[in-house]
Design a protein around this motif. Structure first.
Motif, PDB file in Angstrom:
ATOM      1  N   CYS A  40      31.666  48.608  43.518  1.00  0.00           N
ATOM      2  CA  CYS A  40      32.625  47.644  42.117  1.00  0.00           C
ATOM      3  C   CYS A  40      31.825  47.563  41.133  1.00  0.00           C
ATOM      4  N   GLN A 109      38.027  39.998  42.341  1.00  0.00           N
ATOM      5  CA  GLN A 109      37.352  41.539  42.634  1.00  0.00           C
ATOM      6  C   GLN A 109      38.011  42.105  42.841  1.00  0.00           C
ATOM      7  N   GLN A 113      36.975  45.459  40.258  1.00  0.00           N
ATOM      8  CA  GLN A 113      36.342  46.330  41.200  1.00  0.00           C
ATOM      9  C   GLN A 113      37.285  47.579  40.567  1.00  0.00           C
ATOM     10  N   ASN A 117      35.213  49.997  37.514  1.00  0.00           N
ATOM     11  CA  ASN A 117      34.769  51.662  38.613  1.00  0.00           C
ATOM     12  C   ASN A 117      35.050  52.786  37.153  1.00  0.00           C
ATOM     13  N   MET A 133      32.635  39.194  41.840  1.00  0.00           N
ATOM     14  CA  MET A 133      31.634  39.678  42.139  1.00  0.00           C
ATOM     15  C   MET A 133      30.258  39.000  42.371  1.00  0.00           C
TER      16      MET A 133
END
Length: 483
Positions: A40, A109, A113, A117, A133
């Protein structure tokens, strides 16, 4: 935990400010595995175009681009989302040409995530709940913007006063991990401790117990009347530290908690830890824990407690809002600092855990970081703080914001507990620094097994020390220490 904090406090279903959090109440079995969190927080992706900085002025000290979109993702937990929506309306009034994209989710999350990314995260995130997170990973991977500029900006109410000068003690330090940069702004101010019904305690003709012998005596009396002494979020046993950690600090001194946070060798083998684990285990051994508690989530345990099935529950101050629909009007909601062992404790009765919860962050790769910080500056105004406190029954990081508000029973009790504690406020950092260690390992695999009777205190100490030692040796995670 706020919805965590720390915890936080968040939780799935209707979480906390996790543990944090709550910053902090949290809905999955735990946070995602470290590998996922590392993914993440990894760079990747092509990124997004940054909004051009606007012209700074007295009314726009951060230089917000008045026409740029600002995206705000909130954790949808025990505090709800109305307070944030109200603050967004102020942003939209101040910047009428700007489009605000606001959303609330319990899946922080898994929702964000992919965007980290890809390099296109939102501009402001309430990083709380079960899917919080990992803060340590985000900071270590340089995925967050430094909020020092916000803290040094003029406050929303008084241009002669910096934002940092309007905050409660400890808030700025909580957002620091290693040095001066401030990566997180904890918006809620959470009082952690043992929550109870004053009406139920009065019915037993008892006062809140200050020593463990007194605690056992109160629980015995409650049991005779058909009421369990304790319950807790059995599926999320990382709620237990809300009262257990400050008890360890009370018994052994705050240096014991610092050593635990620092992942020092044998920190968990300190006599204070052993005594406190044995004390809690005694609640299980004597049958003072509500039957079936290990299978209850936070909402179920809070509901059973609110219905009078148990006298005490470890929790954070978000519980008043989160359980408002089940707490009777005459309940007499109250919170106390944890019971100690006896007069040999290093710190006085009243020693309590209180800290920032509901951690807000601005991603380093946000398209409009100035907009995200400006939204926080608005939220840290007296009006927004009062709105939050009035609506969700919790204090904020703003040092004030209670004048003219009729304090609810739990909030009034929390303020009184803080006044009683004085300087004896502890702030364990495990839930901020090492999320997986705190929740999955210490909480679920350690304390959860012990309180369910599947492991002894000695076995639990050994197991948790092993988890801490492994974390200390893990070169894939960034390590932090009290300065």
């Amino acid at each position: 935990m706020g919805s965590t904090s720390a915890a936080n406090h968040g939780t799935e279903g209707v979480g906390r400010r996790d543990l944090i959090k709550r910053s902090a109440a949290l809905g999955l079995m735990g946070v995602p595995a470290a590998g996922l969190l590392s993914a993440c927080a990894s760079g990747g992706g092509g990124g997004q175009d940054k909004a051009k900085t606007g012209k700074k002025s007295a009314k726009n000290p951060l230089g917000v681009n008045a026409g740029a979109q600002m995206e705000f993702v909130l954790f949808d937990g025990g505090f709800g989302k109305e307070y944030a929506e109200d603050a967004v309306k102020i942003y939209e009034k101040d910047f009428p040409k700007a489009k605000v994209k606001f959303s609330a989710t319990q899946k922080i999350q898994s929702t964000l995530q992919p965007r980290f990314n890809q390099g296109n995260p939102p501009d402001l995130i309430d990083n709380s709940g079960a899917e919080q997170m990992d803060m340590g990973v985000l900071v270590g991977k340089k995925q967050l913007a430094d909020l020092t500029g916000l803290l040094d900006a003029p406050s929303y109410d008084d241009p002669g006063k910096k934002v940092r000068d309007t905050l409660r003690p400890g808030i700025v330090e909580m957002g620091q991990f290693d040095g001066d940069p401030v990566w997180i702004l904890y918006y809620a101010y959470t009082v952690y401790g043992v929550w109870y019904s004053q009406k139920a305690l009065d019915s037993l003709d008892e006062k809140y117990p200050e020593t463990w012998d007194q605690m056992l005596a109160v629980c015995a009396k409650a049991k005779k009347k058909g009421m369990a002494g304790w319950t807790y979020a059995g599926k999320y046993p990382y709620y237990l530290p809300f009262s257990l950690y400050p008890m360890i600090g009370k018994v052994g001194g705050r240096e014991v908690l610092d050593a635990i946070d620092n992942l020092e060798p044998n920190a968990w083998k300190h006599p204070a830890v052993k005594m406190c684990f044995e004390a809690y285990y005694e609640l299980y051994k004597k049958g003072y824990v509500l039957q079936g508690t290990p299978g209850l989530d936070h909402i179920q345990s809070q509901t059973a407690w609110a219905k009078g099935k148990a006298l005490f529950i470890p929790n954070g101050s978000w519980v008043e809002n989160e359980s408002a629909n089940v707490i009777p009007e005459d309940f007499g909601l109250a919170v106390s600092a944890p019971t100690g062992i006896d007069s040999s404790d290093k710190m006085p009765f009243g020693t309590i855990w209180a800290s920032g919860g509901e951690p807000f962050v601005v991603p380093a790769k946000a398209a409009n970081p100035e907009g995200g910080m400006e939204q926080l500056r608005i939220m840290l105004s007296e009006a927004s703080s009062k709105n939050f406190t009035a609506k969700v029954k919790s204090l904020t990081a703003y040092n004030g914001g209670t004048s003219g508000i009729t304090l609810t029973p739990g909030l009034k009790s929390g303020v009184a507990a803080l006044e009683k504690a004085g300087d004896n406020v502890v702030n364990p950092r495990l839930q901020d620094w090492y999320v997986q260690l705190q929740k999955e390992q210490i909480g679920v695999a350690g304390l959860g097994e012990m309180m369910a009777g599947r492991a002894t205190p000695a076995e639990t100490v050994k197991k948790i020390q092993g988890f801490a030692d492994a974390a200390a040796k893990d070169t894939s995670i960034k390590h932090y220490k009290h300065q």
